[in-house]
Write an enzyme that holds these catalytic residues in place. Structure first.
Site, PDB file in Angstrom:
ATOM      1  CB  THR A 108      -0.889   0.007   1.270  1.00 62.40           C
ATOM      2  OG1 THR A 108      -1.434   1.300   1.463  1.00 62.40           O
ATOM      3  CG2 THR A 108      -0.084  -0.345   2.528  1.00 62.40           C
ATOM      4  CG  ASP A 109      -1.128   4.997  -0.997  1.00 62.66           C
ATOM      5  OD1 ASP A 109      -1.695   4.314  -0.114  1.00 62.66           O
ATOM      6  OD2 ASP A 109      -1.700   5.915  -1.615  1.00 62.66           O
ATOM      7  CD  GLU A 110      -3.529   3.346   4.134  1.00 66.30           C
ATOM      8  OE1 GLU A 110      -3.490   3.341   5.366  1.00 66.30           O
ATOM      9  OE2 GLU A 110      -4.547   3.070   3.470  1.00 66.30           O
ATOM     10  CE1 TYR A 138      -3.230  -2.719   5.643  1.00 68.95           C
ATOM     11  CE2 TYR A 138      -3.271  -0.369   5.119  1.00 68.95           C
ATOM     12  CZ  TYR A 138      -3.263  -1.700   4.711  1.00 68.95           C
ATOM     13  OH  TYR A 138      -3.260  -2.004   3.366  1.00 68.95           O
ATOM     14  CE  LYS A 178       0.225  -4.610   2.938  1.00 69.94           C
ATOM     15  NZ  LYS A 178      -0.115  -5.968   2.419  1.00 69.94           N
TER      16      LYS A 178
HETATM   17  P1  NAD Z   1      -9.401  -7.563   2.122  1.00 74.80           P
HETATM   18  O1  NAD Z   1      -9.431  -7.276   3.592  1.00 74.80           O
HETATM   19  O2  NAD Z   1     -10.620  -7.337   1.303  1.00 74.80           O
HETATM   20  O3  NAD Z   1      -8.969  -9.079   1.881  1.00 74.80           O
HETATM   21  C1  NAD Z   1      -7.960  -9.709   2.594  1.00 74.80           C
HETATM   22  C2  NAD Z   1      -8.091 -11.215   2.372  1.00 74.80           C
HETATM   23  O4  NAD Z   1      -7.040 -11.859   3.112  1.00 74.80           O
HETATM   24  C3  NAD Z   1      -9.420 -11.793   2.897  1.00 74.80           C
HETATM   25  O5  NAD Z   1      -9.969 -12.654   1.932  1.00 74.80           O
HETATM   26  C4  NAD Z   1      -9.012 -12.545   4.148  1.00 74.80           C
HETATM   27  O6  NAD Z   1      -9.843 -13.665   4.422  1.00 74.80           O
HETATM   28  C5  NAD Z   1      -7.588 -12.967   3.817  1.00 74.80           C
HETATM   29  N1  NAD Z   1      -6.792 -13.193   5.030  1.00 74.80           N
HETATM   30  C6  NAD Z   1      -6.689 -12.370   6.117  1.00 74.80           C
HETATM   31  N2  NAD Z   1      -5.888 -12.936   7.043  1.00 74.80           N
HETATM   32  C7  NAD Z   1      -5.441 -14.117   6.528  1.00 74.80           C
HETATM   33  C8  NAD Z   1      -4.585 -15.142   7.006  1.00 74.80           C
HETATM   34  N3  NAD Z   1      -4.024 -15.044   8.211  1.00 74.80           N
HETATM   35  N4  NAD Z   1      -4.338 -16.194   6.214  1.00 74.80           N
HETATM   36  C9  NAD Z   1      -4.905 -16.296   4.985  1.00 74.80           C
HETATM   37  N5  NAD Z   1      -5.758 -15.370   4.491  1.00 74.80           N
HETATM   38  C10 NAD Z   1      -6.020 -14.287   5.252  1.00 74.80           C
HETATM   39  O7  NAD Z   1      -8.165  -6.724   1.568  1.00 74.80           O
HETATM   40  P2  NAD Z   1      -7.960  -6.021   0.156  1.00 74.80           P
HETATM   41  O8  NAD Z   1      -8.514  -4.661   0.239  1.00 74.80           O
HETATM   42  O9  NAD Z   1      -8.398  -6.935  -0.923  1.00 74.80           O
HETATM   43  O10 NAD Z   1      -6.374  -5.894   0.151  1.00 74.80           O
HETATM   44  C11 NAD Z   1      -5.563  -6.921  -0.392  1.00 74.80           C
HETATM   45  C12 NAD Z   1      -4.112  -6.518  -0.276  1.00 74.80           C
HETATM   46  O11 NAD Z   1      -3.898  -5.299  -0.972  1.00 74.80           O
HETATM   47  C13 NAD Z   1      -3.659  -6.285   1.160  1.00 74.80           C
HETATM   48  O12 NAD Z   1      -2.367  -6.800   1.312  1.00 74.80           O
HETATM   49  C14 NAD Z   1      -3.678  -4.769   1.303  1.00 74.80           C
HETATM   50  O13 NAD Z   1      -2.715  -4.344   2.243  1.00 74.80           O
HETATM   51  C15 NAD Z   1      -3.321  -4.343  -0.103  1.00 74.80           C
HETATM   52  N6  NAD Z   1      -3.844  -3.032  -0.535  1.00 74.80           N
HETATM   53  C16 NAD Z   1      -5.167  -2.729  -0.389  1.00 74.80           C
HETATM   54  C17 NAD Z   1      -5.645  -1.498  -0.853  1.00 74.80           C
HETATM   55  C18 NAD Z   1      -7.106  -1.127  -0.767  1.00 74.80           C
HETATM   56  O14 NAD Z   1      -7.461   0.001  -1.092  1.00 74.80           O
HETATM   57  N7  NAD Z   1      -7.996  -2.024  -0.388  1.00 74.80           N
HETATM   58  C19 NAD Z   1      -4.753  -0.584  -1.442  1.00 74.80           C
HETATM   59  C20 NAD Z   1      -3.410  -0.930  -1.567  1.00 74.80           C
HETATM   60  C21 NAD Z   1      -2.967  -2.165  -1.115  1.00 74.80           C
HETATM   61  P1  TYD Z   2     -10.710   3.923   4.357  1.00 76.49           P
HETATM   62  O1  TYD Z   2     -11.685   3.546   3.299  1.00 76.49           O
HETATM   63  O2  TYD Z   2     -10.810   3.277   5.700  1.00 76.49           O
HETATM   64  O3  TYD Z   2      -9.252   3.736   3.737  1.00 76.49           O
HETATM   65  P2  TYD Z   2      -7.810   4.216   4.332  1.00 76.49           P
HETATM   66  O4  TYD Z   2      -7.968   4.613   5.741  1.00 76.49           O
HETATM   67  O5  TYD Z   2      -6.999   2.969   4.190  1.00 76.49           O
HETATM   68  O6  TYD Z   2      -7.370   5.325   3.440  1.00 76.49           O
HETATM   69  O7  TYD Z   2     -10.807   5.485   4.593  1.00 76.49           O
HETATM   70  C1  TYD Z   2     -10.673   6.398   3.509  1.00 76.49           C
HETATM   71  C2  TYD Z   2     -10.794   7.797   4.069  1.00 76.49           C
HETATM   72  O8  TYD Z   2     -12.122   8.000   4.549  1.00 76.49           O
HETATM   73  C3  TYD Z   2      -9.895   8.035   5.266  1.00 76.49           C
HETATM   74  O9  TYD Z   2      -9.449   9.394   5.235  1.00 76.49           O
HETATM   75  C4  TYD Z   2     -10.815   7.834   6.467  1.00 76.49           C
HETATM   76  C5  TYD Z   2     -12.160   8.284   5.952  1.00 76.49           C
HETATM   77  N1  TYD Z   2     -13.345   7.589   6.489  1.00 76.49           N
HETATM   78  C6  TYD Z   2     -14.437   8.340   6.946  1.00 76.49           C
HETATM   79  O10 TYD Z   2     -14.425   9.585   6.947  1.00 76.49           O
HETATM   80  N2  TYD Z   2     -15.537   7.655   7.391  1.00 76.49           N
HETATM   81  C7  TYD Z   2     -15.598   6.294   7.419  1.00 76.49           C
HETATM   82  O11 TYD Z   2     -16.615   5.723   7.869  1.00 76.49           O
HETATM   83  C8  TYD Z   2     -14.466   5.551   6.947  1.00 76.49           C
HETATM   84  C9  TYD Z   2     -14.475   4.050   6.975  1.00 76.49           C
HETATM   85  C10 TYD Z   2     -13.368   6.248   6.481  1.00 76.49           C
END
Ligand code: NAD
Ligand code: TYD
Length: 350
Positions: A131-133, A156, A160
């Site tokens: 992630t960019d975070e 988080y 990461k």
């Molecule tokens: P998500 O929470 O939707 O999915 C995570 C998956 O991992 C789930 O299916 C869960 O069951 C599985 N999981 C969790 N713990 C586990 C374990 N101990 N063993 C096996 N499986 C396990 O997450 P996502 O949003 O699809 O993100 C996927 C990846 O991309 C993550 O690594 C996250 O850090 C990264 N990412 C997400 C975003 C975003 O915006 N969602 C952006 C950048 C990077």
């Molecule tokens: P989120 O979707 O949780 O992603 P991330 O924290 O990983 O960027 O949140 C996106 C932005 O929205 C973040 O600035 C937090 C804000 N946010 C709210 O204002 N209300 C909400 O209920 C949630 C879940 C997030």
């Protein structure tokens, strides 16, 4: 059959889009999806491909080193695309250890199994999805590049960042072929309704308040999830070993502007008078350690590998709303059980 690829977290949001892309596009690959099926993992996300001959699902936990080692010995994976993680910042504030276990220990278990079983550095690849975070928070100007120093703030992003460092360390120390990509916020279908966009869609649909943390001025850079999956495909197949790519949509929105736009789209789709959904906006206590701004410079990926986002945000958001409104059964299933209780407690605590 060509490569056997282990995808971890393939039943989650991004993982399910990636598994679908690979299973449909590469009929000569075998895609093995390993997922613990936590609250965020859902096999309904992959219903359309579950019977394809080049797909297999395995339920399991990446924190269990013995299980992971046995799995690598049995399947002789050629490559890993690692997405399994605890992914929600708010949950990491209430339970940091869970994030250390899955995101750090789980990643190191996978690296150890790969190191122990892989003998062909030219064909084996460990792709870590991050992630960019990890870069922390930007001020009003500037963009994250691949050389921006790591400065994570939430449990988080700290977990990461730690996993990214371990992946690089296994490249530098043991010569493992690795690639890392750091992506901005994703949106699209099959997203568990706890993150900003799917939670707000669910709440608007059900006439519940839309919680906006603080003043709603925090900025995120949104990318349609299928564009992220396409980027992973391009990077997995073409990047040099040891390299890193940032993935982002050049699409910055303050949370409040994004939610106002979403409210307009929802009013139209639900045949409500314009302005109805926006009345649900409720400012709540800010998130602890809330990063102000994320924004990605993805020019390395665009210049080196020719990837670019395919959708304008307005188009992607409308597609996403359509997806949620036409997948009511999915939405009802994931919001049954503990969901209502958990979210009520979250907002009572705030
Ligand atoms: P998500 O929470 O939707 O999915 C995570 C998956 O991992 C789930 O299916 C869960 O069951 C599985 N999981 C969790 N713990 C586990 C374990 N101990 N063993 C096996 N499986 C396990 O997450 P996502 O949003 O699809 O993100 C996927 C990846 O991309 C993550 O690594 C996250 O850090 C990264 N990412 C997400 C975003 C975003 O915006 N969602 C952006 C950048 C990077
Ligand atoms: P989120 O979707 O949780 O992603 P991330 O924290 O990983 O960027 O949140 C996106 C932005 O929205 C973040 O600035 C937090 C804000 N946010 C709210 O204002 N209300 C909400 O209920 C949630 C879940 C997030």
């Amino acid at each position: 059959m060509g490569k056997t690829i282990l995808v971890t977290g393939g039943a989650g949001f991004i993982g399910s889009h990636l598994v679908r892309l690979f299973v449909n596009k590469y009929s000569d690959y075998k895609i093995v999806n390993l997922d613990k099926l936590t609250y965020a993992g859902n096999l309904a996300n992959l219903k359309d491909i579950e019977n394809k001959p080049n797909y297999e699902f395995i339920k399991g936990d990446i924190v269990d080193a013995t299980f992971i080692n046995e799995l690598f010995t049995k399947y002789k994976f050629d490559s890993v695309i690692h997405l399994a993680a605890e992914s929600h910042v708010d949950r990491s504030i209430s339970n940091p250890l869970e994030f250390v276990m899955t995101n750090v220990i789980g990643t190191v278990n996978l690296l150890n199994a790969a190191k122990a079983t892989w003998t062909q550095p030219t064909t084996n690849r460990f792709y870590h999805v991050s992630t960019d975070e990890v870069y922390g928070s930007l001020g009003e100007t500037g963009l994250f590049t691949e050389t921006t120093a790591y400065d994570p703030h939430s449990p988080y992003s700290a977990s990461k960042a730690s996993s990214d460092h371990f992946v690089r360390a296994y490249h530098d120390t043991f010569g493992l072929d690795i690639v890392i990509s750091n992506c901005s916020n994703n949106y699209g279908g099959y997203h568990f309704p706890e993150k900003l966009i799917p939670l707000s869609i669910y709440n608007i649909k059900n006439n519940k308040s839309i919680p906006i943390y603080g003043k709603g001025e925090n900025i995120r850079d949104w990318l349609f999830v299928e564009d992220h999956a396409r980027a992973i495909d391009v990077i997995f197949h073409n990047a040099k070993s040891g390299s890193t790519y940032n993935i982002g949509g050049h699409n910055e929105w303050t949370n409040i502007d994004l939610i106002r736009l979403l409210c307009k789209v929802m009013d139209k789709k639900l045949n409500r008078a314009e302005g109805t959904s926006a009345q649900l906006i409720t400012y709540v206590k800010d998130r602890a350690g809330h990063d102000l701004r994320y924004a990605i410079d993805s020019s390395k990926l665009q210049n080196d590998l020719g990837w670019k986002p395919s959708l304008q945000f307005e188009e992607g958001l409308e597609k996403t709303v359509n997806w949620y409104l036409s997948n009511e059964e999915w939405l009802n299933n994931v919001t049954s059980g503990d969901y209502q209780k958990y979210y009520q407690e979250q907002y009572v605590k705030r």
